[in-house]
Write an enzyme that holds these catalytic residues in place. Structure first.
Site, mmCIF file in Angstrom:
data_model
loop_
_atom_site.group_PDB
_atom_site.id
_atom_site.type_symbol
_atom_site.label_atom_id
_atom_site.label_comp_id
_atom_site.label_asym_id
_atom_site.label_seq_id
_atom_site.Cartn_x
_atom_site.Cartn_y
_atom_site.Cartn_z
ATOM 1 N N ASP A 111 2.700 2.723 4.049
ATOM 2 C CA ASP A 111 1.793 1.633 3.709
ATOM 3 C C ASP A 111 1.782 0.685 4.908
ATOM 4 O O ASP A 111 2.725 0.680 5.709
ATOM 5 C CB ASP A 111 2.305 0.934 2.442
ATOM 6 N N ASP A 155 0.460 -3.115 5.092
ATOM 7 C CA ASP A 155 0.730 -4.542 4.914
ATOM 8 C C ASP A 155 2.095 -4.785 4.272
ATOM 9 O O ASP A 155 2.415 -4.221 3.222
ATOM 10 C CB ASP A 155 -0.350 -5.185 4.043
#
Length: 276
Positions: free
Chosen positions: A18, A20
């Site tokens: 992922d 962020d």
């Protein structure tokens, strides 16, 4: 310490990250609000709203309803934007905005996975125009990101492919089928409870800086939890990776000193008057 050594005769594997708050310390999309304002794409009110959204996101993450609200707000806001202008703004400001907020721990993990022979894949709900340049900067092999519909070179405000929640798990499963990855031997990293489906799709899931929901889920499933806390510019990591060892530096210094001394002696000898 993570053991990332892999038998290269094994099926291909990958590490899915992922973006962020896992690889970078902020929301990648919201980070560009100021240059978008300077480029005339948003007004001052939108800048303040995205700054507030960034604060809330950093404070405690975002649950499903908040993410859906943010998705609708951002898709409505970018309706009519020129795609090429967005790409140019991102390219011009990428290193100033994103480079300083990359976690050193994440960058090291990416390097270790590459050294172990694994592909690195960035998987993000943020838009492809933002995520793809970041992935390239990080040296990722693939990027999976949200895609907006485009007509006549401008965003329509409609989302064609939203990479969020279960859609992330489906996306990495589809990529694994294309690339031949063995997901049971692969790795995944995320900070959000909304990424539980993605984490559960691989054999080695890791919760990174987990929000409260993911922390509970990781504890119940006995998933390892990691803390990333050192943002660092990528170019500042290069000297540490390429700097010669202490003895090599010492020998180089001695050699340089000897060469300098020789030149000084030779110059002095040239200036000395000849004796008759």
């Amino acid at each position: 310490m993570l053991v990332l050594v892999e038998n290269h005769l094994s099926p291909r594997t990958a590490a899915f990250f992922d973006l962020d708050k896992t690889v970078i310390a902020k929301s990648s999309t919201l980070a560009f609000s100021r240059p978008f304002y300077q480029g005339g794409l948003i007004n001052r009110r939108a800048v303040l709203r995205t700054a507030y959204a960034q604060f809330v996101y950093l404070l405690g993450g975002a649950d499903h309803d908040q993410m859906e609200g943010m998705r609708k707000y951002l898709s409505d806001m970018c309706r009519g934007w020129n795609v090429q202008q967005v790409r140019e703004i991102v390219a011009e400001t990428l290193h100033d905005l994103i480079d300083p907020i990359i976690y050193d721990e994440a960058a090291s993990l990416i390097e270790e996975h590459h050294l172990a022979g694994r592909d690195v894949v960035i998987v993000s709900a943020s838009g492809a125009e933002v995520v793809e340049p970041i992935g390239e900067m990080l040296g990722a092999d693939h990027v999976i990101a949200t895609r907006m519909a485009v007509e006549d070179g401008c965003y329509t405000g409609r989302i064609e492919h939203y990479v969020y929640g279960p859609a992330k798990a489906r996306a990495i499963t589809e990529l694994a089928a294309i690339e031949g990855y063995d997901l049971k031997r692969s790795f995944a990293y995320s900070d959000s409870v909304t990424d539980v489906p993605m984490l559960g799709s691989v054999g080695h899931p890791y919760a990174v800086n987990p929000d409260r929901g993911l922390r509970r889920e990781a504890a119940s499933r006995e998933w390892p939890m990691l803390t990333f806390s050192r943002p660092v510019r990528l170019h500042q990591r290069v000297p540490a990776l390429t700097m010669p060892s202490g003895p090599v530096l010492a020998l180089a210094a001695v050699g340089a000193a000897a060469a300098t001394a020789g030149l000084v002696w030779y110059a002095a000898r040239r200036r000395r008057p000849a004796l008759s």
